[in-house]
Design an enzyme around this catalytic site. Sequence first.
Site, short mmCIF file in Angstrom:
data_model
loop_
_atom_site.label_atom_id
_atom_site.label_comp_id
_atom_site.label_asym_id
_atom_site.label_seq_id
_atom_site.Cartn_x
_atom_site.Cartn_y
_atom_site.Cartn_z
CD GLN A 71 -2.66 -1.80 1.04
OE1 GLN A 71 -3.10 -1.26 0.02
NE2 GLN A 71 -3.21 -2.85 1.57
CD GLU A 115 -13.76 -2.60 -5.07
OE1 GLU A 115 -12.56 -2.38 -4.90
OE2 GLU A 115 -14.21 -3.66 -5.58
N GLY A 147 -14.64 0.26 -13.03
CA GLY A 147 -13.54 1.22 -13.09
C GLY A 147 -13.23 1.68 -14.50
CG ASP A 164 -5.10 -1.85 -4.61
OD1 ASP A 164 -4.46 -2.87 -4.97
OD2 ASP A 164 -5.51 -1.68 -3.45
CB SER A 165 -6.30 -4.34 -10.48
OG SER A 165 -5.01 -4.75 -10.82
N1 SPD Z 1 -1.72 -11.55 -6.36
C1 SPD Z 1 -2.46 -10.62 -5.55
C2 SPD Z 1 -2.37 -9.21 -6.02
C3 SPD Z 1 -3.26 -8.31 -5.19
C4 SPD Z 1 -3.16 -6.87 -5.51
N2 SPD Z 1 -4.19 -6.07 -4.88
C5 SPD Z 1 -4.25 -6.13 -3.48
C6 SPD Z 1 -5.22 -5.17 -2.87
C7 SPD Z 1 -4.70 -4.59 -1.61
N3 SPD Z 1 -5.15 -3.27 -1.38
#
Ligand code: SPD
Length: 288
Positions: A71, A115, A147, A164-165
């Site tokens: 994050q 989201e 999105g 943030d996928s």
């Molecule tokens: N392989 C998992 C990748 C996850 C990426 N996104 C996570 C969300 C956390 N805020």
Amino acid sequence: MENQDQIKDGWFFETCPLWPGMGFSLEIEKILYHKKSRFQHIGVYQTRHHGKMLALDGIIQLTESDEFAYQEMLAHVPLFAHPRPEQVLVIGGGDGGILREICRHGSVKTIDFCEIDEEVIRVSKEFLPSLACGFDDPRIRVHIGDGHAFVLEKKKEYDVIIVDSSDPIGPGDVLFKKPFYEGLKAALKPGGIVATQGESIFLHQECVLRLAKITKELFIKQGYSCIMIPTYPGGNIGICLGSLGPDLNKPAEPVPDQIQDQLKYYTPEIHAASFVLPHFAKQMLARL
Ligand code: SPD
């Protein structure tokens, strides 16, 4: 993918066709939430040694023990590379962790957050308050929906866009394609920066190369930043970045002590070092 089968003898097993022939396990004490939403299966678990864990369709999205690495980097690398981020857009990340990090920046005036799965937000507010506290800031405007469609409506509105996928399988797939990146570019103000979840340089080379090619074609500057994180596949994940002006691999201004003191992973040194890639990756990306 239903993940009931992934729990056996007190262990959660993660496997995925995107990293074939490999699995990752965490010992769990309790299933806190386990239900399918309209879009995906959502699981929250109390692990024995890594705090609570959130999984979507059986894939680990975060654990409380190391979520800060991902994050902080996905938020602060683009925000500090920009000289003065004011309008920010976040796509995905219903747990709220990225919002928590963005809110540390005093220059930021508005944060649009889109989201697709409202249930992820609700479940995170119930079980993951140390991340979902990100929703408490009055600068945030929450939009529930797709999105890609949201981005296509926006023109020259944002200084920084963060995606943030989840992985390119299921609802996140569209966020790894060129039309989405064209939309991101159009939604940026001049001098804007986009940062997207960029998968692992070891395990997802086809995906990393595809994103690097797209960003190279569309943006003035492009980069890939690498993050160490034990509970993602292979212990690492990357950020794919595109810039319409600022350099990506260093903070544009000194990082204020008041923000640095709150962080556990990001430093200006880590920011710069994260763009220094192993030789095989450097060669692979140089061939584009
Ligand atoms: N392989 C998992 C990748 C996850 C990426 N996104 C996570 C969300 C956390 N805020």
